[in-house]
Design a protein around this motif. Structure first.
Motif, mmCIF file in Angstrom:
data_model
loop_
_atom_site.group_PDB
_atom_site.id
_atom_site.type_symbol
_atom_site.label_atom_id
_atom_site.label_comp_id
_atom_site.label_asym_id
_atom_site.label_seq_id
_atom_site.Cartn_x
_atom_site.Cartn_y
_atom_site.Cartn_z
ATOM 1 N N UNK A 165 19.239 5.355 7.874
ATOM 2 C CA UNK A 165 19.306 4.790 6.516
ATOM 3 C C UNK A 165 20.652 4.134 6.228
ATOM 4 N N UNK A 166 21.755 4.746 6.688
ATOM 5 C CA UNK A 166 23.082 4.174 6.429
ATOM 6 C C UNK A 166 23.247 2.828 7.125
ATOM 7 N N UNK A 167 22.776 2.728 8.376
ATOM 8 C CA UNK A 167 22.872 1.454 9.104
ATOM 9 C C UNK A 167 22.005 0.389 8.448
ATOM 10 N N UNK A 168 20.855 0.800 7.931
ATOM 11 C CA UNK A 168 19.975 -0.155 7.267
ATOM 12 C C UNK A 168 20.580 -0.640 5.953
ATOM 13 N N UNK A 169 21.187 0.274 5.191
ATOM 14 C CA UNK A 169 21.841 -0.133 3.954
ATOM 15 C C UNK A 169 22.965 -1.131 4.238
ATOM 16 N N UNK A 170 23.733 -0.870 5.301
ATOM 17 C CA UNK A 170 24.820 -1.781 5.660
ATOM 18 C C UNK A 170 24.267 -3.152 6.033
ATOM 19 N N UNK A 171 23.141 -3.181 6.752
ATOM 20 C CA UNK A 171 22.524 -4.452 7.114
ATOM 21 C C UNK A 171 22.070 -5.217 5.870
ATOM 22 N N UNK A 172 21.470 -4.509 4.921
ATOM 23 C CA UNK A 172 21.054 -5.146 3.670
ATOM 24 C C UNK A 172 22.255 -5.716 2.923
ATOM 25 N N UNK A 173 23.341 -4.952 2.885
ATOM 26 C CA UNK A 173 24.551 -5.411 2.195
ATOM 27 C C UNK A 173 25.099 -6.690 2.827
ATOM 28 N N UNK A 174 25.152 -6.716 4.160
ATOM 29 C CA UNK A 174 25.713 -7.883 4.837
ATOM 30 C C UNK A 174 24.839 -9.120 4.638
ATOM 31 N N UNK A 175 23.518 -8.943 4.674
ATOM 32 C CA UNK A 175 22.628 -10.078 4.423
ATOM 33 C C UNK A 175 22.793 -10.593 2.998
ATOM 34 N N UNK A 176 22.919 -9.668 2.053
ATOM 35 C CA UNK A 176 23.147 -10.060 0.657
ATOM 36 C C UNK A 176 24.481 -10.771 0.514
ATOM 37 N N UNK A 218 0.843 -1.186 0.000
ATOM 38 C CA UNK A 218 0.000 0.000 0.000
ATOM 39 C C UNK A 218 0.885 1.245 0.000
ATOM 40 N N UNK A 219 0.398 2.347 -0.590
ATOM 41 C CA UNK A 219 1.214 3.553 -0.691
ATOM 42 C C UNK A 219 1.732 4.022 0.663
ATOM 43 N N UNK A 220 3.012 4.325 0.709
ATOM 44 C CA UNK A 220 3.669 4.809 1.921
ATOM 45 C C UNK A 220 4.906 5.559 1.464
ATOM 46 N N UNK A 221 5.171 6.739 2.005
ATOM 47 C CA UNK A 221 6.324 7.515 1.540
ATOM 48 C C UNK A 221 7.659 6.784 1.638
ATOM 49 N N UNK A 222 7.760 5.800 2.535
ATOM 50 C CA UNK A 222 9.032 5.101 2.695
ATOM 51 C C UNK A 222 9.160 3.875 1.792
ATOM 52 N N UNK A 223 8.070 3.396 1.224
ATOM 53 C CA UNK A 223 8.112 2.171 0.437
ATOM 54 C C UNK A 223 9.051 2.298 -0.756
ATOM 55 N N UNK A 224 8.876 3.353 -1.555
ATOM 56 C CA UNK A 224 9.725 3.545 -2.732
ATOM 57 C C UNK A 224 11.173 3.803 -2.335
ATOM 58 N N UNK A 225 11.364 4.468 -1.201
ATOM 59 C CA UNK A 225 12.725 4.719 -0.725
ATOM 60 C C UNK A 225 13.426 3.406 -0.384
ATOM 61 N N UNK A 226 12.703 2.490 0.289
ATOM 62 C CA UNK A 226 13.277 1.187 0.616
ATOM 63 C C UNK A 226 13.631 0.414 -0.650
ATOM 64 N N UNK A 227 12.744 0.448 -1.613
ATOM 65 C CA UNK A 227 12.986 -0.282 -2.861
ATOM 66 C C UNK A 227 14.211 0.277 -3.576
ATOM 67 N N UNK A 228 14.355 1.602 -3.594
ATOM 68 C CA UNK A 228 15.518 2.235 -4.222
ATOM 69 C C UNK A 228 16.806 1.792 -3.526
ATOM 70 N N UNK A 229 16.795 1.752 -2.193
ATOM 71 C CA UNK A 229 17.984 1.324 -1.449
ATOM 72 C C UNK A 229 18.322 -0.129 -1.760
ATOM 73 N N UNK A 230 17.302 -0.967 -1.847
ATOM 74 C CA UNK A 230 17.524 -2.384 -2.130
ATOM 75 C C UNK A 230 18.131 -2.582 -3.513
ATOM 76 N N UNK A 231 17.657 -1.806 -4.494
ATOM 77 C CA UNK A 231 18.100 -1.975 -5.875
ATOM 78 C C UNK A 231 19.436 -1.289 -6.165
#
Length: 302
Positions: A246-257, A199-212
């Motif tokens: 956001x920086x800590x979350x990006x690092x967490x995504x990187x380590x899981x990947x 569902x629309x949420x201002x953070x949804x697209x931001x999360x997807x951008x960080x993931x990609x």
């Protein structure tokens, strides 16, 4: 969690061993109950369930968890948490338990009313959705601890097991924090798993951008534009929603990947550079800090 369990009161109680499988020491509070389980011999398919939410954290050893209604069969290791929904049962194997090296686990049972109270309080603060953003989703959660959650659980052991002044007040604060971290984890994982269909949420697209764009330097200006927020509001709402920057979350995504890629057979140095790290030594230190094992040892123990 670390292998050490502080407090003399807890040590005395644990030394009184009544059973060899899931020997239990319990400390109660108003809306929660904390137990330490020690298992001293190999065992299989030991049943565990609770009428309330059950938050478990491994301290030492290894369990293998089997949850039939989720078709879930995985290892449960130190520095990880395993959350069962109310009335959700689990069968546990103890492949490494012995008298010399018992398998030890922390379990915190939390009332559903308490979870609802915390969710309501968080929703009063959030500004990113017209609906209730924070809500407990009654299903299994298996996650790696970050440093803050690790420290919180260690602190809760002391608060529950010792009769210090203002014990009940301090326990209530720590339970609020633990519930908040669980709700943030669920919100983060749910949005990321469904960011193309959520569902629309201002953070949804931001999360997807960080993931990609994991292998790129975090572009906060672009992300703020995607979320339609100023920098200050974006940082405030991101931290409230997900419990980290956001920086800590990006690092967490990187380590899981990175862990996924390593287990698929890719070389350590290639994984390091492919996910955006520029220094293999720095990557290895962060990986070990997060998973409790170095990339090299992960491959050796695969």
């Amino acid at each position: 969690m670390t292998a050490s369990l502080p407090t003399s009161n807890l040590t005395r109680k644990r030394q009184a061993v009544d059973v060899l499988i899931e020997n239990k020491v319990t400390f109660a509070a108003e809306n929660a109950e904390l137990s330490i389980y020690d298992t001293y011999q190999d065992a299989q398919k030991v049943a565990l369930h609770s009428s309330e939410l059950l938050f478990c954290g491994m301290i030492s050893g290894k369990k293998v968890m089997h949850v039939a209604d989720s078709d879930y069969h995985k290892e449960f290791l130190p520095q990880q948490s395993f959350v069962l929904a109310p009335e959700q049962g689990v069968l546990i194997d103890f492949p490494q338990a012995s008298m010399q090296q018992p398998t030890t686990c922390l379990a915190i049972e939390i009332s559903c009313d308490k979870i609802s109270q915390v969710a309501d309080a968080l929703n009063m603060q959030q500004q990113i959705s017209n609906d209730d953003f924070f809500q407990y989703i009654p299903n299994l959660v298996h996650a790696q601890h970050n440093q803050q959650t690790q420290q919180l659980l260690e602190r809760m052991i002391g608060l529950f097991s010792e009769n210090e002044q203002d014990r009940h007040y301090l326990i209530d604060l720590s339970v609020n924090e633990l519930i908040t971290r669980l709700l943030q984890q669920q919100s983060r994982d749910l949005l990321l798993a469904n960011c193309q269909h959520a569902a629309p949420c201002p953070l949804t697209d931001a999360l997807y951008f960080m993931k990609e764009h994991l292998n790129q330097t975090l572009d906060i200006d672009t992300i703020c534009k995607i979320a339609c927020m100023s920098r200050s509001k974006f940082y405030q709402q991101f931290k409230l929603a997900f419990g980290q920057s956001p920086a800590a979350y990006q690092q967490q995504l990187r380590l899981k990947k990175a862990r996924q890629l390593l287990l698929s057979g890719q070389q350590i140095s290639k994984v390091c550079y492919d996910i955006g790290f520029t220094n293999p030594s720095h990557f290895s230190r962060l990986f070990k800090q997060y998973f409790g094992v170095s990339p090299k040892n992960l491959l050796l123990n695969k």
